[in-house]
Design an enzyme around this catalytic site. Structure first.
Site, short mmCIF file in Angstrom:
data_model
loop_
_atom_site.label_atom_id
_atom_site.label_comp_id
_atom_site.label_asym_id
_atom_site.label_seq_id
_atom_site.Cartn_x
_atom_site.Cartn_y
_atom_site.Cartn_z
N CYS A 70 4.79 -0.04 2.86
CA CYS A 70 5.25 -1.35 3.33
C CYS A 70 6.50 -1.23 4.21
CB CYS A 70 5.50 -2.30 2.17
SG CYS A 70 6.70 -1.72 0.95
N HIS B 29 0.74 10.20 -13.59
CA HIS B 29 0.23 8.84 -13.38
C HIS B 29 1.22 8.06 -12.50
CE1 HIS B 29 -1.79 9.26 -17.61
NE2 HIS B 29 -2.34 10.05 -16.70
N ASP C 229 0.82 -1.22 0.00
CA ASP C 229 0.00 0.00 0.00
C ASP C 229 0.85 1.27 0.00
OD1 ASP C 229 1.09 -0.09 2.48
OD2 ASP C 229 -0.78 -0.04 3.59
#
Length: 208
Positions: free
Chosen positions: A16, A201, A13
């Protein structure tokens, strides 16, 4: 100390590293927000050490950046956390089987261990037997006068080499990724970073 070294999987996520540290230090896989605050405070309190050349960005920028739950941690953060907890942190790299040891010059008398696959950190623990519950895990090991943790080191390295044989790592220089937003393909971490900077992105998936 008898048992086997096991890899305790931490959720992927973007936090870590912090949650793996939370597990090996405190048996808590949800420490990321707290530990990000710890790191930001340490960096903000020593602007002479944590300057732009060291951090790769301005001190204030870095502090805001590391508090973002989407940003990953690495060597700087592990070094700060070793000092925060007063324990050595051994981070094993699966691809090279190298062990980077943080806090080793401080003569700390305990050590914890992580394993890194090129993108993701998991926790390493000593378990009494295969399949034992996490409640039985030992994650903090005494450092001897020879600055080692004895047979635990050999067990950890055997696990790392086993993961290496299984190719349980990502070659970040040559892996192939696809942008989850526009589906364009990129090769290696460098191209992924360039694409992220150009487009905003940040959701990539690896494909073979």
């Amino acid at each position: 100390m008898e048992g086997i070294i096991v890899r305790r999987v931490i959720p992927s996520d973007n936090s870590c590293l912090f949650n793996a540290i939370g597990y090996v230090m405190d048996k808590d896989k949800n420490k990321a927000p707290e530990l990000r605050q710890v790191i930001a405070a340490a960096v903000a309190s020593n602007k002479e050490k944590y300057n732009e050349a060291f951090l790769g960005k301005l001190n204030e920028e870095y502090c805001a950046w590391i508090l973002n739950p989407d940003k990953w941690g690495g060597a700087i953060e592990l070094s700060i956390l070793a000092d925060y907890y007063g324990r050595e942190i051994a981070a094993y790299d699966i691809q090279t089987s190298r062990c980077d040891l943080y806090g080793q010059t401080r003569n700390y008398d305990e050590r914890v261990m992580l394993i890194y696959d090129g993108l993701h950190y998991d926790a390493l623990a000593l378990s009494p037997f295969e399949g034992a519950e996490e409640d039985f895990d030992m994650t903090i090991y005494p450092v001897g006068k020879d600055r080692s943790i004895g047979s635990i080191e050999g067990l950890a390295l055997n696990l790392v080499k086993d993961q290496q044989r299984k190719r349980s790592y990502t070659d970040t220089a040559n892996f192939t990724l696809r942008c989850g937003v526009c589906q364009i393909g990129v090769i290696g971490q460098k191209e992924a970073v360039e694409h992220a900077q150009a487009t905003g992105h940040v959701n990539f998936q690896e494909y073979k």
